[in-house]
Scaffold this active site. Structure first.
Site, short mmCIF file in Angstrom:
data_model
loop_
_atom_site.label_atom_id
_atom_site.label_comp_id
_atom_site.label_asym_id
_atom_site.label_seq_id
_atom_site.Cartn_x
_atom_site.Cartn_y
_atom_site.Cartn_z
N SER A 145 0.83 -1.19 0.00
CA SER A 145 0.00 0.00 0.00
C SER A 145 0.87 1.24 0.00
O SER A 145 1.97 1.26 0.57
CB SER A 145 -0.89 0.01 1.25
OG SER A 145 -1.51 1.26 1.43
N TYR A 158 -0.98 0.22 10.39
CA TYR A 158 -1.05 -0.21 9.00
C TYR A 158 0.18 0.26 8.22
O TYR A 158 0.79 -0.50 7.47
CB TYR A 158 -2.33 0.33 8.36
CG TYR A 158 -2.61 -0.22 6.98
CD1 TYR A 158 -3.02 -1.54 6.80
CD2 TYR A 158 -2.49 0.60 5.84
CE1 TYR A 158 -3.30 -2.03 5.53
CE2 TYR A 158 -2.77 0.10 4.58
CZ TYR A 158 -3.17 -1.21 4.43
OH TYR A 158 -3.43 -1.70 3.17
#
Length: 238
Positions: A145, A158
């Site tokens: 990501s 994250y």
């Protein structure tokens, strides 16, 4: 549709029950690969199986929690014993956790987000490196990501996990820089119409985002036997 022939090839996709994982599993099957689809949700896997069969493909369903003590390792042994090789590994499963100040993140959230996004792919490397090396063209793709590099406020677990995933994948790739057959790459999908994206950005219009299947042409390039890219972080520009 991307024209790629994967007949006779074996592919493993984690987090295959929805979103990007489901889309890639279906496209791999449409291209001729036999897909080993793993996810926690039995019902969603069975729906994927129906879709793959309707498309003329084949699959093996493996309901599994990546956080289980030895599930990944057991699957690695099963793949080795049954097929003797693995041609394609897509480490896709991810966990967002809670978007909250770093000082307020609970230990359980850290353990889950790091476990799913980083530790599980590390265990997949250990379990499947042998079968990938037994393929004439082993291909590993890690779905990461842009959060790994943007590191925005309130995304600490994250962002940290995906940053670690990038380092893990590229370090592993460096170990195989002279491999005649193994290619390892990382993909940044960007904003896509997924449940995780909706959770992270609840005010966003999902219809303004591309469907997960839009990622397939890029991934197809990376999993094909002719792929020469290795150790790269590849951004989807759709």
């Amino acid at each position: 549709m991307t024209d790629i022939d994967l007949k006779g090839r074996l592919a493993l996709v984690s987090g295959a029950s929805r979103g990007i994982g489901r889309a890639l599993a279906l496209e791999l099957a449409r291209a001729g690969a036999h897909v080993i689809a793993t996810a926690r949700t039995q019902g969603a896997l069975e729906e994927l199986d129906d879709a793959i069969k309707a498309a003329g493909g084949t699959t093996t369903l493996v309901p599994m929690d990546l956080m289980s003590e030895d599930g990944i390792e057991q699957l690695g042994q099963i793949v080795t014993d049954r097929w003797g090789k693995l041609d394609i590994m897509i480490a896709n499963a991810g966990a967002l956790g809670e978007l909250t100040p770093a000082a307020q993140v609970k230990a359980k959230t850290w353990q889950n987000v790091l476990g799913v996004n980083l530790v599980a792919p590390a265990r997949m490397i250990r379990a499947f490196e042998g079968p990938l090396l037994s393929s004439d063209a082993g291909r590993a793709v890690f779905i990461s990501s842009g959060a790994a590099s943007s590191r925005r406020a309130f995304w600490a677990p994250y962002a940290a996990a995906k940053s670690g995933l990038d380092a893990l994948a590229q370090s592993w790739a460096a170990e195989h820089v002279n491999s005649p057959s193994l290619r390892i790459n990382v993909v940044y999908p960007g904003a896509m119409r997924t449940r995780m994206r909706a959770k992270a950005f609840p005010g966003e219009d999902p219809n303004s985002l591309p469907e997960p299947a839009a990622l397939w042409p890029l991934v197809a390039e990376l999993v094909g036997p002719d792929c020469a890219r290795h150790g790269e972080i590849v951004r989807f520009e759709g």
